[in-house]
Design an enzyme around this catalytic site. Structure first.
Site, mmCIF file in Angstrom:
data_model
loop_
_atom_site.group_PDB
_atom_site.id
_atom_site.type_symbol
_atom_site.label_atom_id
_atom_site.label_comp_id
_atom_site.label_asym_id
_atom_site.label_seq_id
_atom_site.Cartn_x
_atom_site.Cartn_y
_atom_site.Cartn_z
ATOM 1 N N GLU A 29 -2.471 -5.490 1.792
ATOM 2 C CA GLU A 29 -1.479 -4.541 1.333
ATOM 3 C C GLU A 29 -0.355 -4.421 2.367
ATOM 4 O OE1 GLU A 29 -3.311 -0.826 1.644
ATOM 5 O OE2 GLU A 29 -1.507 0.295 1.163
ATOM 6 N N ASP A 32 -6.074 -0.853 3.738
ATOM 7 C CA ASP A 32 -6.244 0.251 4.687
ATOM 8 C C ASP A 32 -7.379 1.156 4.229
ATOM 9 O OD1 ASP A 32 -4.246 -0.465 6.393
ATOM 10 O OD2 ASP A 32 -2.689 0.696 5.357
#
Ligand code: 0RA
Length: 646
Positions: free
Chosen positions: A430, A503
């Site tokens: 990401e 994350d």
């Protein structure tokens, strides 16, 4: 048909003892795991529900006792007969509970039993229970008999005279010698019971959970129409027409009865939930085939007569079914089940029974509701066009791949040098900054990195055409190289490990969930064949002296802190660092903790095929609530898998 009064113990045929059941339990309840354990309960519940379906009972109570491993099912039906079998000198109750196949099939005119796996009879449950007690109210008294592992502990005894009313209560505790685990799942019980009340609109089922003091009362007077509305809502697809199609056909060949509720939606696929005699047929079967035949030919006939078929557009059966949500319940005598989990109907006759019962009704409905008919036709045309467009795109990709298999890869992909899929890994990361760390930290010979930046579409809430247009998802699909949906071809998958590296915060969880939803809907084999993984980057770094530790979460950090303190007596010289995101991590750190196959820990995402329907429900139900709840679901399933690459 013989009346309730003419039934006597003599009607029961004696077949065989219960030894075979304990010798090969899997043959009777489909396994000795969680599913097999719960089948015991469904069997007992189905008997009570049968009593209700036949009009003799209106109320059922299921109690999960405090120990979590014993259950009582009671109903206010006629009560299992307790009179003595003339030739045998034992009561009908004892025969039913200790004789294989005597559960109700003994005489079809007396008692239509539920079929298949659940039709094996209460005796099977008895044989596989450490302890069982049956209490019957009947003939003005209360009767009882107790058993251990299928053997009666004493004859049927009259507990009390002047028992008011009639009914049966069966208490049993499954045998831990037989089952791998004997812990019942309250969630699964509640869901199953609720479905029974959708399929029997007059029925009330109370579920008491003594483990937490909970009490749920299930009753759905709207029947399968209400069930349909709920499925449509859970799937998140908007209906394309207001009024659902509802049909009930009775008095067919052999007394069969067909009940159907259906509605087309914007959802990108079809969902038929089918039952036979109220028992879920998760693997489908001949009745579903008949249902599909009927839908296809009714819609086609309607579109033909009203001149709604566009020229030069070929309409496939799949186009007619896209977005269709349906509930199908067939009642028939002696259903035959087959398949992996014995949840597929095998009677060839059921196909024409269902098709015959539905086809004309559906066509009539479409003709009588032109607005609805036209909306459905428009939906069918929409999916035919989308399919044509995606076919063309796939052809294009294949053509380009023929020239060079790299030509069509997304620009943001940092590919690996290996072309052997079994050795190659793709990390989907990401954000560009995390992508940068991953690119520097990877081993480029076999690890590829694809950073995502834009919005990942929720594949659950958008039609197939929108999903294919989404830039991020199509980048993922292109990198994987295996196509999607109808064109999926795992042989072309370019990486046999597809790893989501996100994350450890709620945004990361959200994106992971969206990607897994996309895989689940459009590339399901990627998950079922075990190619999908979740990386576990650390959240904390702990330094003490010259030693370093990594912790995945707060709990692990605390554990490590305690350990260091024990060893070093004091925490003065411990440095604790928390990573805000992957982008903050040095490439070398990322490599050491998350990328290096020697040191990392990946979670394999896996969905048990047996849990497929539950998963359907869970995915649909969760894609609308908060991100943390969604992620718990995914992680729970991921954690079911053994940790790989330790
Ligand atoms: C055999 C015959 C009759 C009823 C039942 C079985 C029966 C079984 C179960 C299992 C759970 N609840 C039940 N209730 C009834 C017919 C008895 C008659 O003719 O009165």
């Amino acid at each position: 048909m013989s009346s309730a009064q003419t039934y006597t113990g003599a009607d029961i045929q004696v077949l065989e003892g219960l030894d075979p059941v304990r010798k090969r339990p899997g043959m009777y309840v489909g396994g000795t795991g969680k599913a097999g354990l719960h089948h015991l309960l469904w069997e007992i519940v189905d008997n009570a529900v049968d009593e209700a379906t036949n009009g003799y009972a209106s109320h059922i109570e299921v109690t999960l006792h405090e120990d979590g491993r014993s259950v009582t099912v009671s109903d206010n039906g006629r009560g299992i007969p307790v009179d003595v079998h003339p030739g045998k000198n034992i009561s009908a109750l004892e025969l039913i509970m200790t004789t294989l196949h005597a559960g109700g099939k003994f005489d079809q005119t007396n008692y239509i039993a539920s079929g298949g796996l659940h039709g094996v009879g209460a005796s099977v449950v008895n044989a596989l229970s450490e302890e069982m007690t049956v209490t019957v109210r009947r003939d003005g008294a209360v009767w009882e008999q107790r058993y251990a592992r299928g053997a009666p502990l004493a004859a049927v005894r009259k507990v009390r005279e002047n028992g008011r009313g009639t009914g049966t209560a069966i208490h049993f505790r499954p045998d831990p010698e037989i089952f791998e685990s004997v812990a019942f799942d309250p969630e699964a019980i509640g869901q199953n019971l609720e479905i029974k009340t959708y399929l029997n609109a007059a029925l009330c089922i109370v579920f008491r959970n003594e483990m937490d003091g909970g009490r749920r009362e299930y009753r759905h007077e709207g029947g399968i129409a209400e069930f349909l509305a709920r499925r449509v809502k859970a799937l998140g697809g908007r209906p394309v027409h207001e009024e659902p199609f509802l049909a009930l056909q009775e008095g067919m060949t052999d007394g069969a009865r067909v009940e159907v509720a259906l509605q087309w939606t914007e959802a990108p696929r079809e969902q038929v939930v089918s039952f036979v005699n109220g028992i879920p047929t998760k693997e489908g079967g001949s009745h579903e085939q008949g249902f599909r035949d009927a839908v296809r030919s009714a819609v086609r006939a309607y579109m033909e007569t009203h001149d709604l078929l566009p020229k030069n557009l070929d309409i496939a059966a799949d186009d007619i079914r896209e977005g269709l949500v349906a509930i199908l319940n067939l009642f028939m005598v002696e259903p035959q089940f087959q398949g992996q989990t014995k949840e597929k109907l095998n009677n060839p006759g059921a196909r024409s029974i269902v098709a015959g019962a539905m086809r004309l009704e559906l066509e009539r409905f479409l003709n009588a509701h032109p607005t609805t008919g036209e909306a459905i036709a428009a939906r069918v045309i929409q999916s035919a066009k989308a399919r044509r467009a995606s076919r063309a795109a796939a052809r294009d990709v294949r053509r380009k791949n023929g020239l060079s298999h790299r030509l069509n890869l997304p620009g943001k992909l940092a590919d690996c040098s290996s072309t052997d899929p079994t050795k190659s890994e793709l990390f989907i990361v990401e954000g560009d900054s995390a992508g940068g760390s991953a690119k520097q930290g990877r081993d480029r010979t076999f690890q590829a990195v694809l950073p995502l930046r834009g919005k990942v579409l929720n594949a659950e809430q958008h039609a197939a055409s929108k999903v294919r247009e989404n830039k991020e998802l199509s980048n993922v699909a292109q990198a994987l190289g295996c196509g999607m949906g109808d064109d999926l071809d795992l042989a072309r998958l370019r990486y046999h490990k597809v790893v989501l590296l996100m994350d450890a915060d709620s945004d990361g969880h959200h994106i992971a969930t969206l990607l897994l939803t996309f895989f689940y809907r459009y590339m399901r084999p990627l998950i079922t064949e075990g190619f999908a993984y979740i990386a576990q980057p650390p959240l904390y770094r702990l330094d003490a002296g010259r030693e370093t530790w990594w912790a995945l979460d707060e709990a692990e950090k605390d554990r490590i802190l305690r350990k260091i303190e024990r060893q070093k007596k004091g925490r003065r010289d411990i440095l604790v660092q928390r990573f805000k995101g992957l982008g903050e991590m040095m490439p070398a750190t990322l490599r050491e903790t998350t990328l290096d196959p020697e040191k990392r820990m990946l979670l394999q995402v896996r969905i048990d095929e047996a849990e497929r329907l539950d998963t359907e429900r869970t995915i649909s139900d969760l894609m609308g609530k908060d991100a943390s709840a969604r992620f718990r679901f995914i992680m729970n399933h991921a954690a079911d898998a053994d940790a790989l690459d330790l």
